[in-house]
Motif scaffolding. Structure first.
Motif, mmCIF file in Angstrom:
data_model
loop_
_atom_site.group_PDB
_atom_site.id
_atom_site.type_symbol
_atom_site.label_atom_id
_atom_site.label_comp_id
_atom_site.label_asym_id
_atom_site.label_seq_id
_atom_site.Cartn_x
_atom_site.Cartn_y
_atom_site.Cartn_z
ATOM 1 N N THR A 51 70.131 61.586 20.209
ATOM 2 C CA THR A 51 70.132 61.558 18.746
ATOM 3 C C THR A 51 68.990 60.663 18.300
ATOM 4 O O THR A 51 68.893 59.512 18.722
ATOM 5 C CB THR A 51 71.473 61.039 18.189
ATOM 6 O OG1 THR A 51 72.521 61.886 18.676
ATOM 7 C CG2 THR A 51 71.481 61.062 16.667
ATOM 8 N N LYS A 89 66.568 58.977 15.103
ATOM 9 C CA LYS A 89 66.708 58.501 13.730
ATOM 10 C C LYS A 89 65.347 58.044 13.223
ATOM 11 O O LYS A 89 64.689 57.223 13.857
ATOM 12 C CB LYS A 89 67.710 57.358 13.644
ATOM 13 C CG LYS A 89 67.972 56.893 12.225
ATOM 14 C CD LYS A 89 69.101 55.880 12.200
ATOM 15 C CE LYS A 89 69.350 55.325 10.823
ATOM 16 N NZ LYS A 89 69.994 56.218 9.914
ATOM 17 N N GLU A 108 68.254 62.039 10.625
ATOM 18 C CA GLU A 108 68.742 62.106 12.001
ATOM 19 C C GLU A 108 68.735 63.547 12.483
ATOM 20 O O GLU A 108 68.957 64.463 11.705
ATOM 21 C CB GLU A 108 70.177 61.584 12.104
ATOM 22 C CG GLU A 108 70.302 60.098 12.016
ATOM 23 C CD GLU A 108 71.717 59.605 12.314
ATOM 24 O OE1 GLU A 108 72.499 60.345 12.954
ATOM 25 O OE2 GLU A 108 72.024 58.479 11.908
ATOM 26 N N THR A 140 69.558 65.884 16.414
ATOM 27 C CA THR A 140 70.086 65.815 17.773
ATOM 28 C C THR A 140 69.437 66.898 18.623
ATOM 29 O O THR A 140 69.212 68.010 18.155
ATOM 30 C CB THR A 140 71.617 65.996 17.761
ATOM 31 O OG1 THR A 140 72.183 64.980 16.938
ATOM 32 C CG2 THR A 140 72.205 65.899 19.150
ATOM 33 N N LYS A 191 68.811 56.738 18.793
ATOM 34 C CA LYS A 191 70.063 56.141 18.322
ATOM 35 C C LYS A 191 71.183 56.269 19.355
ATOM 36 O O LYS A 191 72.002 55.379 19.504
ATOM 37 C CB LYS A 191 70.472 56.820 17.010
ATOM 38 C CG LYS A 191 71.751 56.315 16.427
ATOM 39 C CD LYS A 191 72.093 57.052 15.152
ATOM 40 C CE LYS A 191 73.482 56.663 14.692
ATOM 41 N NZ LYS A 191 73.889 57.440 13.530
ATOM 42 N N GLU A 192 71.204 57.413 20.047
ATOM 43 C CA GLU A 192 72.289 57.685 20.995
ATOM 44 C C GLU A 192 71.758 58.516 22.154
ATOM 45 O O GLU A 192 70.922 59.388 21.960
ATOM 46 C CB GLU A 192 73.411 58.449 20.274
ATOM 47 C CG GLU A 192 74.588 58.803 21.136
ATOM 48 C CD GLU A 192 75.617 59.658 20.388
ATOM 49 O OE1 GLU A 192 76.602 60.029 21.052
ATOM 50 O OE2 GLU A 192 75.440 59.964 19.202
ATOM 51 N N GLU A 241 73.254 60.476 25.860
ATOM 52 C CA GLU A 241 74.327 60.832 26.779
ATOM 53 C C GLU A 241 73.734 61.695 27.888
ATOM 54 O O GLU A 241 72.878 62.530 27.635
ATOM 55 C CB GLU A 241 75.416 61.642 26.071
ATOM 56 C CG GLU A 241 76.229 60.887 25.049
ATOM 57 C CD GLU A 241 77.298 61.778 24.427
ATOM 58 O OE1 GLU A 241 77.988 62.505 25.178
ATOM 59 O OE2 GLU A 241 77.421 61.761 23.202
ATOM 60 N N VAL A 254 68.528 54.218 24.538
ATOM 61 C CA VAL A 254 68.826 53.780 23.182
ATOM 62 C C VAL A 254 67.800 52.729 22.755
ATOM 63 O O VAL A 254 67.389 51.887 23.548
ATOM 64 C CB VAL A 254 70.271 53.226 23.095
ATOM 65 C CG1 VAL A 254 70.548 52.601 21.736
ATOM 66 C CG2 VAL A 254 71.274 54.335 23.395
#
Length: 175
Positions: free
Chosen positions: A50, A52, A57, A59, A118-119, A121, A128
């Motif tokens: 994600t 920003k 934002e 993804t 921001k994120e 996974e 990050v």
């Protein structure tokens, strides 16, 4: 383990009683290990980033397929905008103007900026708070082909893709 073996393993490991509760996924709720089918090929979601940039934002999902890996992007701008990209191996230079010819196609700049991660996974090769410069470009002639350029430190990456609709993909929850 190959992608098809992993897809079969996901289906085998599912609990039939839980299937009655039926987990449904949409492009907005994709998760790791979900299966995305596009253009008659199955992909497993193996990563998510994600980005920003100020209040903006978006993804990007890393998809692993039997023949290749792809990136599925999702952003909201009055409506959902979905793109599917293939990482290019053709070298690229940092854009110095509003137009750029790449792999024989002339592209025009749509957006340029700097975003913070921001994120993260799964398997994506980012962390990050890492910062990336980006250039989003569109085929000047047809407006159908997309070019995404990202600068990670001193490294430039290019991905070529197209905008798609949610109807062009199907999603099966992996968990």
């Amino acid at each position: 383990m190959g992608v098809m073996a992993r897809v079969k393993e996901i289906f085998r490991s599912r609990n039939v009683d839980k299937e009655k509760e039926k987990v449904t996924r949409s492009i907005q709720s994709l998760a790791l290990n979900d299966i995305v089918t596009f253009d008659l090929e199955d992909y497993i979601v193996i990563g998510k980033i994600t980005y920003k940039d100020s209040d903006w934002e978006w993804t990007v999902y890393h998809l692993e397929g039997e023949r290749n890996n792809r990136w599925l992007s999702l952003e909201e701008d009055d409506e959902w905008i979905i793109g599917i990209y293939d990482k290019s191996s053709t070298p690229i230079e940092e854009p110095s103007s509003r137009t750029l010819t790449y792999e024989g196609t002339e592209f025009q700049l749509q957006e340029h900026g700097s975003a913070k991660i921001k994120e993260v996974e799964g398997s994506v090769g980012a962390s990050v708070n890492q910062t990336v410069q980006y250039w989003d470009m569109v085929d000047k002639e047809t407006q159908e082909k997309l070019l995404s350029i990202e600068k990670w430190g001193e490294s430039l990456e290019a991905s070529v893709g197209q905008e798609i609709t949610e109807k062009e993909i199907s999603i099966i929850a992996g968990t």
